[in-house]
Design a protein around this motif. Structure first.
Motif, PDB file in Angstrom:
ATOM      1  N   GLU A 218       1.026  -1.273  -0.166  1.00 15.97           N
ATOM      2  CA  GLU A 218       0.099   0.114   0.012  1.00 15.97           C
ATOM      3  C   GLU A 218       0.958   1.415   0.086  1.00 15.97           C
ATOM      4  N   GLU A 219       1.903   1.118   0.839  1.00 17.99           N
ATOM      5  CA  GLU A 219       3.000   2.393   0.678  1.00 17.99           C
ATOM      6  C   GLU A 219       3.591   2.808  -0.585  1.00 17.99           C
ATOM      7  N   MET A 220       3.826   1.483  -1.206  1.00 14.49           N
ATOM      8  CA  MET A 220       4.591   1.587  -2.394  1.00 14.49           C
ATOM      9  C   MET A 220       3.468   2.084  -3.605  1.00 14.49           C
ATOM     10  N   LYS A 221       2.204   1.847  -3.471  1.00 11.54           N
ATOM     11  CA  LYS A 221       1.033   2.204  -4.298  1.00 11.54           C
ATOM     12  C   LYS A 221       0.874   3.710  -4.253  1.00 11.54           C
ATOM     13  N   LYS A 222       1.170   4.549  -3.097  1.00 12.23           N
ATOM     14  CA  LYS A 222       1.025   5.863  -3.134  1.00 12.23           C
ATOM     15  C   LYS A 222       1.797   6.536  -4.337  1.00 12.23           C
ATOM     16  N   GLY A 223       1.093   7.598  -4.691  1.00  8.55           N
ATOM     17  CA  GLY A 223       1.788   8.337  -5.716  1.00  8.55           C
ATOM     18  C   GLY A 223       2.848   9.257  -5.087  1.00  8.55           C
ATOM     19  N   MET A 224       3.760   9.822  -5.856  1.00  5.55           N
ATOM     20  CA  MET A 224       4.840  10.597  -5.601  1.00  5.55           C
ATOM     21  C   MET A 224       4.119  11.756  -4.912  1.00  5.55           C
ATOM     22  N   TRP A 225       3.142  12.304  -5.592  1.00  7.46           N
ATOM     23  CA  TRP A 225       2.701  13.707  -5.014  1.00  7.46           C
ATOM     24  C   TRP A 225       2.241  13.663  -3.382  1.00  7.46           C
ATOM     25  N   LYS A 226       1.503  12.213  -3.332  1.00 12.59           N
ATOM     26  CA  LYS A 226       0.936  12.262  -1.994  1.00 12.59           C
ATOM     27  C   LYS A 226       2.112  11.937  -0.984  1.00 12.59           C
ATOM     28  N   LYS A 227       2.947  11.111  -1.154  1.00 12.30           N
ATOM     29  CA  LYS A 227       4.224  10.932  -0.451  1.00 12.30           C
ATOM     30  C   LYS A 227       4.732  12.316  -0.096  1.00 12.30           C
ATOM     31  N   ILE A 228       5.024  13.187  -0.971  1.00 12.78           N
ATOM     32  CA  ILE A 228       5.708  14.428  -0.648  1.00 12.78           C
ATOM     33  C   ILE A 228       4.891  15.401   0.214  1.00 12.78           C
ATOM     34  N   ARG A 229       3.534  15.416  -0.096  1.00 10.92           N
ATOM     35  CA  ARG A 229       2.577  16.242   0.709  1.00 10.92           C
ATOM     36  C   ARG A 229       2.544  15.575   2.284  1.00 10.92           C
ATOM     37  N   GLU A 230       2.512  14.153   2.360  1.00 12.53           N
ATOM     38  CA  GLU A 230       2.721  13.593   3.796  1.00 12.53           C
ATOM     39  C   GLU A 230       3.916  14.050   4.576  1.00 12.53           C
ATOM     40  N   LYS A 231       5.011  13.961   3.846  1.00 12.52           N
ATOM     41  CA  LYS A 231       6.262  14.555   4.204  1.00 12.52           C
ATOM     42  C   LYS A 231       6.211  15.813   4.780  1.00 12.52           C
TER      43      LYS A 231
END
Length: 127
Positions: free
Chosen positions: A101-114
């Motif tokens: 599930e973590e790998m499925k997250k898109g790049m934009w969502k990962k950056i936003r969460e960070k």
């Protein structure tokens, strides 16, 4: 009669294995939960539909005893993809599912969460 049904279900629950790799998604744990709900009062529980209860027990007992696995044996111990049973268990483990599930997250969502602050982090900065 309900006491005998209750004891049969308890025996089945004891024999049914728990899979620790599937936390919250294990069939054995689900069956234990449903038996506890169905027999809230233990041996003195009243059963609304005894025939349905007996059919349910027989079905679960056939699944547990691998009745259909023995009745319809497989030629190979893999699926159409060639994945073995052990590889399927590894992939379906709860920890691995979370990683997927973590790998499925898109790049934009990962950056936003960070870069989004959590409310508890903001209060620590001002203290």
């Amino acid at each position: 009669m309900a006491a005998t049904r209750y004891r049969r279900f308890l025996k089945l629950c004891e024999e049914w294995p728990l899979d620790q790799t599937k936390k919250g998604r294990d069939l054995g744990a689900f069956i234990r939960q449903k038996v506890a709900q169905g027999f809230r009062e233990g041996e003195s529980s009243q059963i609304a539909d005894p025939e349905k209860c007996d059919r349910m027990y027989e079905s679960l007992a056939r699944i547990h005893s691998a009745y259909y696995k023995n009745k319809y044996p497989r030629l190979r111990n893999t699926s159409f993809t060639g994945v073995t049973v052990e590889e399927c268990r590894l992939v379906l483990a709860t920890d691995n599912m979370k990683q997927l599930e973590e790998m499925k997250k898109g790049m934009w969502k990962k950056i936003r969460e960070k870069f989004t602050r959590k409310p508890e982090d903001a209060t620590k900065e001002y203290a």
